[in-house]
Design a protein around this motif. Structure first.
Motif, mmCIF file in Angstrom:
data_model
loop_
_atom_site.group_PDB
_atom_site.id
_atom_site.type_symbol
_atom_site.label_atom_id
_atom_site.label_comp_id
_atom_site.label_asym_id
_atom_site.label_seq_id
_atom_site.Cartn_x
_atom_site.Cartn_y
_atom_site.Cartn_z
ATOM 1 N N TYR A 101 11.669 16.252 17.217
ATOM 2 C CA TYR A 101 13.128 16.212 17.221
ATOM 3 C C TYR A 101 13.649 16.574 15.844
ATOM 4 O O TYR A 101 12.978 16.350 14.819
ATOM 5 C CB TYR A 101 13.597 14.804 17.605
ATOM 6 C CG TYR A 101 14.993 14.742 18.178
ATOM 7 C CD1 TYR A 101 15.294 15.343 19.393
ATOM 8 C CD2 TYR A 101 16.015 14.060 17.514
ATOM 9 C CE1 TYR A 101 16.572 15.260 19.932
ATOM 10 C CE2 TYR A 101 17.293 13.969 18.046
ATOM 11 C CZ TYR A 101 17.561 14.576 19.260
ATOM 12 O OH TYR A 101 18.839 14.499 19.795
ATOM 13 N N ASP A 102 14.860 17.118 15.811
ATOM 14 C CA ASP A 102 15.494 17.498 14.556
ATOM 15 C C ASP A 102 15.816 16.242 13.749
ATOM 16 O O ASP A 102 16.559 15.367 14.212
ATOM 17 C CB ASP A 102 16.765 18.290 14.859
ATOM 18 C CG ASP A 102 17.490 18.756 13.607
ATOM 19 O OD1 ASP A 102 17.007 18.477 12.484
ATOM 20 O OD2 ASP A 102 18.547 19.402 13.750
ATOM 21 N N THR A 156 21.270 15.562 21.134
ATOM 22 C CA THR A 156 21.718 16.940 21.284
ATOM 23 C C THR A 156 21.939 17.237 22.765
ATOM 24 O O THR A 156 21.502 16.484 23.648
ATOM 25 C CB THR A 156 20.672 17.914 20.725
ATOM 26 O OG1 THR A 156 19.461 17.789 21.502
ATOM 27 C CG2 THR A 156 20.365 17.601 19.260
ATOM 28 N N ALA A 157 22.598 18.368 23.041
ATOM 29 C CA ALA A 157 22.838 18.760 24.432
ATOM 30 C C ALA A 157 21.510 18.956 25.166
ATOM 31 O O ALA A 157 21.364 18.561 26.329
ATOM 32 C CB ALA A 157 23.673 20.042 24.467
ATOM 33 N N GLN A 158 20.536 19.554 24.491
ATOM 34 C CA GLN A 158 19.224 19.751 25.110
ATOM 35 C C GLN A 158 18.557 18.415 25.414
ATOM 36 O O GLN A 158 17.962 18.223 26.480
ATOM 37 C CB GLN A 158 18.327 20.582 24.190
ATOM 38 C CG GLN A 158 16.942 20.826 24.763
ATOM 39 C CD GLN A 158 16.051 21.629 23.821
ATOM 40 O OE1 GLN A 158 16.522 22.212 22.833
ATOM 41 N NE2 GLN A 158 14.759 21.677 24.123
ATOM 42 N N ALA A 159 18.673 17.471 24.495
ATOM 43 C CA ALA A 159 18.081 16.152 24.713
ATOM 44 C C ALA A 159 18.725 15.460 25.910
ATOM 45 O O ALA A 159 18.031 14.850 26.737
ATOM 46 C CB ALA A 159 18.234 15.296 23.465
ATOM 47 N N ARG A 160 20.045 15.579 26.045
ATOM 48 C CA ARG A 160 20.717 14.941 27.182
ATOM 49 C C ARG A 160 20.246 15.548 28.501
ATOM 50 O O ARG A 160 20.081 14.837 29.503
ATOM 51 C CB ARG A 160 22.234 15.062 27.046
ATOM 52 C CG ARG A 160 22.813 14.213 25.932
ATOM 53 C CD ARG A 160 24.334 14.235 25.912
ATOM 54 N NE ARG A 160 24.848 13.605 24.703
ATOM 55 C CZ ARG A 160 25.006 12.295 24.543
ATOM 56 N NH1 ARG A 160 24.711 11.484 25.540
ATOM 57 N NH2 ARG A 160 25.478 11.815 23.414
ATOM 58 N N ASP A 161 20.016 16.857 28.510
ATOM 59 C CA ASP A 161 19.515 17.504 29.730
ATOM 60 C C ASP A 161 18.135 16.964 30.093
ATOM 61 O O ASP A 161 17.853 16.691 31.268
ATOM 62 C CB ASP A 161 19.447 19.016 29.532
ATOM 63 C CG ASP A 161 20.820 19.675 29.512
ATOM 64 O OD1 ASP A 161 21.789 19.030 29.978
ATOM 65 O OD2 ASP A 161 20.929 20.814 29.024
ATOM 66 N N GLU A 162 17.275 16.800 29.087
ATOM 67 C CA GLU A 162 15.932 16.290 29.343
ATOM 68 C C GLU A 162 15.981 14.844 29.827
ATOM 69 O O GLU A 162 15.253 14.447 30.748
ATOM 70 C CB GLU A 162 15.088 16.394 28.070
ATOM 71 C CG GLU A 162 14.806 17.831 27.644
ATOM 72 C CD GLU A 162 14.107 17.917 26.303
ATOM 73 O OE1 GLU A 162 13.827 16.851 25.713
ATOM 74 O OE2 GLU A 162 13.833 19.050 25.838
ATOM 75 N N ASP A 196 8.732 14.170 22.236
ATOM 76 C CA ASP A 196 8.873 15.537 21.753
ATOM 77 C C ASP A 196 9.392 15.528 20.316
ATOM 78 O O ASP A 196 10.175 14.650 19.933
ATOM 79 C CB ASP A 196 9.857 16.323 22.630
ATOM 80 C CG ASP A 196 9.349 16.501 24.047
ATOM 81 O OD1 ASP A 196 8.284 17.110 24.225
ATOM 82 O OD2 ASP A 196 10.017 16.007 24.981
#
Length: 273
Positions: free
Chosen positions: A127-128, A136-142, A125
């Motif tokens: 990424y910044d 990031t927090a979103q990346a850790r969730d994924e 995906d």
């Protein structure tokens, strides 16, 4: 002229192809990858031979560049779970990195997982760019979801941090044939550990062929020159080279060969980056 200059000259002489055409002609969703660690002078000779062949490859060119700078940051837990699963050949394992295409400024988050049935899945995906050294927090969730899918505790995603970065310049070739295939040639290879130490492999290239199955012309040329596919991972092999206390049997062949001399060029990250 140095071996590195000879490689650059050969790469500059190939016809070119754009990214869209490359991915259309050789998408290779199902493929066999073969990796070779080759001295730069031998790689340059092979490239010159390919250029003069009847079916010369085409080199990927983006914004006038054929040798594109890559930077990858690999993430692992404090106990190096990702590394150890690979080192011990575990069926369930994962590899997580951000990959930055330095010349274009694009960055991606990539996670590769292998489950109990040995099936490999790769997710990628955008990424910044500014967050390429962290999750990031979103990346850790994924990532937690991907780990859960292969039976690794999803909470381990909270333990992941940057452990190693790799830097190199990559040329991608489209190899013609009844079923087109691809190859990559990585030069100017460098590794930087989280503690700031690093090493380079200035005298070697990593050549990887990506074909739908049987070996292609480049594989056969490498075999004739005396080179065979080797088990090498930029993350795991690089980390094992930097840390002799880690398990290393899986990569003994390259660690006692090309990577052995790399320790002589170990240096600070400020030099390797």
């Amino acid at each position: 002229m140095t071996a590195r200059d000879l490689a650059t000259t050969a790469i500059a002489a190939f016809p070119t192809i754009g990214l869209e055409a490359l991915t259309t002609d050789a998408a290779l969703l199902t493929r066999v990858d073969r990796k070779y660690v080759v001295p730069v002078d031998a790689a340059a000779s092979l490239l010159h031979d390919l250029r003069r062949s009847a079916d010369a490859p085409a080199a990927l060119e983006i914004d006038g560049e054929r040798e594109l700078a890559y930077r990858s940051v690999y993430f692992d837990t404090p106990d190096l779970l990702s590394f150890r699963l690979a080192a011990h050949g575990r069926r369930r394992r994962f590899k997580l990195r951000t990959r930055t295409y330095v010349d274009t400024g694009a960055a991606f988050l990539e996670i590769k997982t292998r489950g109990a049935r040995g099936l490999t899945r790769k997710e990628r995906d955008a990424y910044d760019l500014d967050a390429a050294d962290r999750l990031t927090a979103q990346a850790r969730d994924e990532v937690a979801g991907a780990l859960d899918a292969i039976g690794v505790a999803p909470a381990r995603a909270d333990d992941l941090d940057a452990r190693l970065q790799t830097l190199y310049r990559r040329t991608t070739l489209l190899l013609p044939g009844a079923i087109p295939s691809r190859a990559t040639i990585d030069l100017d290879l460098g590794w930087v550990d989280a503690d700031g130490t690093g090493f380079t492999l200035p005298r070697y290239a990593i050549v990887e062929t990506k074909s739908p199955g049987q070996a292609g012309a480049l594989d056969r040329a490498l075999w004739r020159a005396g080179y065979r596919p080797q088990r090498v991972s930029k993350y795991a092999t690089g980390l094992a080279a930097l840390r002799p206390d880690l398990p290393r049997n899986r990569w003994t062949r390259v660690l006692t060969g090309p990577f052995a001399s790399s320790l002589l060029t170990r240096k600070d990250a400020s030099c390797a980056a």
